[in-house]
Design a protein around this motif. Structure first.
Motif, mmCIF file in Angstrom:
data_model
loop_
_atom_site.group_PDB
_atom_site.id
_atom_site.type_symbol
_atom_site.label_atom_id
_atom_site.label_comp_id
_atom_site.label_asym_id
_atom_site.label_seq_id
_atom_site.Cartn_x
_atom_site.Cartn_y
_atom_site.Cartn_z
ATOM 1 N N THR A 112 -29.389 52.638 -2.489
ATOM 2 C CA THR A 112 -28.507 51.555 -2.940
ATOM 3 C C THR A 112 -27.488 51.162 -1.876
ATOM 4 N N ALA A 113 -27.017 52.136 -1.087
ATOM 5 C CA ALA A 113 -26.051 51.813 -0.036
ATOM 6 C C ALA A 113 -26.684 50.909 1.020
ATOM 7 N N VAL A 114 -27.944 51.170 1.355
ATOM 8 C CA VAL A 114 -28.655 50.330 2.323
ATOM 9 C C VAL A 114 -28.813 48.920 1.770
ATOM 10 N N GLY A 116 -26.863 47.456 -0.395
ATOM 11 C CA GLY A 116 -25.554 46.812 -0.384
ATOM 12 C C GLY A 116 -25.169 46.299 0.986
ATOM 13 N N ILE A 117 -25.400 47.109 2.022
ATOM 14 C CA ILE A 117 -25.085 46.681 3.389
ATOM 15 C C ILE A 117 -25.944 45.491 3.801
ATOM 16 N N THR A 120 -24.787 42.353 1.954
ATOM 17 C CA THR A 120 -23.496 41.899 2.480
ATOM 18 C C THR A 120 -23.660 41.188 3.811
ATOM 19 N N GLU A 212 -24.642 50.486 -11.862
ATOM 20 C CA GLU A 212 -24.891 50.356 -10.432
ATOM 21 C C GLU A 212 -23.590 50.418 -9.633
ATOM 22 N N TYR A 213 -23.608 51.171 -8.563
ATOM 23 C CA TYR A 213 -22.405 51.366 -7.750
ATOM 24 C C TYR A 213 -22.670 51.087 -6.268
ATOM 25 N N GLY A 214 -23.682 51.760 -5.717
ATOM 26 C CA GLY A 214 -23.893 51.732 -4.273
ATOM 27 C C GLY A 214 -24.129 50.359 -3.700
ATOM 28 N N SER A 215 -25.000 49.572 -4.324
ATOM 29 C CA SER A 215 -25.326 48.259 -3.765
ATOM 30 C C SER A 215 -24.241 47.224 -4.037
ATOM 31 N N PHE A 218 -20.310 47.353 -1.722
ATOM 32 C CA PHE A 218 -20.190 46.730 -0.406
ATOM 33 C C PHE A 218 -20.009 45.223 -0.504
#
Length: 278
Positions: A112-114, A116-117, A120, A212-215, A218
């Motif tokens: 999810t972090a990927v 989000g980045i 963005t 949902e948090y990670g995506s 950001f």
């Protein structure tokens, strides 16, 4: 009734109903019920006034509206376009079909972090897509909806696909031969068959979007009262060691999510019963 119970046990191909039911209840209790009960247990340490002040704080209320509103909007968008994608993947043959079918599952596999980045960088004012718009997409509620749409798409596609696969094209041809136009065929023949699967996919996508948090963190910008989602408030309170406050807001999310999903499941049950009686 006793005869029916004995008959069901006798006709069971794989034995061990009592044992597997016991394992099922134990597993669900450890994985689902016990963690959820801790949310309520930690909230008990607060007085009613403290609990009420925490969950009705203007910052928390604004996050509720944003989180549930964005999740609902993303779910509706995915219902439309996810159903279209499922229709194309089932009804037509074209080059690159397997690649597109595999891309549908990418939000499942991508961290999810990927995601989000990546979103963005695409929708930022100087991003590949954002630079072509006169208004901001990243760091606004619109950016949050885009992120939630991205992570929720596979739920709609994968729940609608099996129903479309089992729905023979001969049914459409029969409807056309009886004089129905394309709109009537879709609304009277196809859509009633797809509706239960669409509701299931919507509820799954909606539930995923709520937590949902990670995506989102950001692309949201995390501005209080504007683009701050509820999971971020919970994380902030946990970082401040305010466990009671975090669990109080989590309780609101849990109860609200349960009620909404219960309503959606009831609508699905009524819809299934209605069409089964026809």
């Amino acid at each position: 009734m006793e005869l029916t119970w004995k008959k069901r046990k006798k006709n069971t191909i794989i034995p061990g109903f009592s044992l597997t039911l016991g394992y099922t209840m134990i597993y669900l209790s450890l994985i689902v019920l016990l963690p959820l009960s801790m949310v309520f247990f930690n909230t008990i340490s607060m007085s009613w006034n403290e609990f009420y002040e925490t969950i009705t704080h203007p910052r928390a209320v604004a996050s509720y509206k944003l989180t549930f509103g964005a999740a609902f909007a993303a779910g509706l968008i995915n219902v439309v376009f996810g159903t279209i994608i499922a229709w194309v993947l089932i009804r037509y043959e074209f080059p690159g079909k397997k690649i597109i079918d595999g891309l549908v599952d990418l939000p499942f596999a991508l961290p999810t972090a990927v995601a989000g980045i990546a979103l963005t960088s695409l929708y930022a004012p100087n991003g590949w897509i954002g630079q072509f718009f006169d208004f901001k997409i990243s760091f606004t509620p619109l950016g949050i909806i885009i992120a939630l749409t991205f992570i929720g798409l596979p739920f709609i596609v994968r729940t609608v696909q099996p129903v479309l696969q089992n729905l023979s094209s001969e049914v459409e041809e029969a409807s056309a031969s009886l004089g129905a136009n394309r709109f009537q065929t879709f609304t009277k023949v196809i859509f009633p068959e797809l509706l239960p699967a669409i509701l299931t996919g919507f509820s799954l996508a909606f539930a995923r979007a709520l937590g949902e948090y990670g995506s989102v963190v950001f692309i949201a910008g995390n501005m209080p009262m504007k683009t701050e989602i509820t999971p971020l408030i919970i994380m902030t309170k946990l970082e401040q060691y305010d466990y009671a406050g975090a669990t109080a807001i989590a309780t609101v999310m849990l109860v609200a999510s349960f009620v909404l999903l219960f309503v959606i499941n009831m609508i699905q049950w009524v819809t299934n019963r209605k069409f089964n009686q026809q």
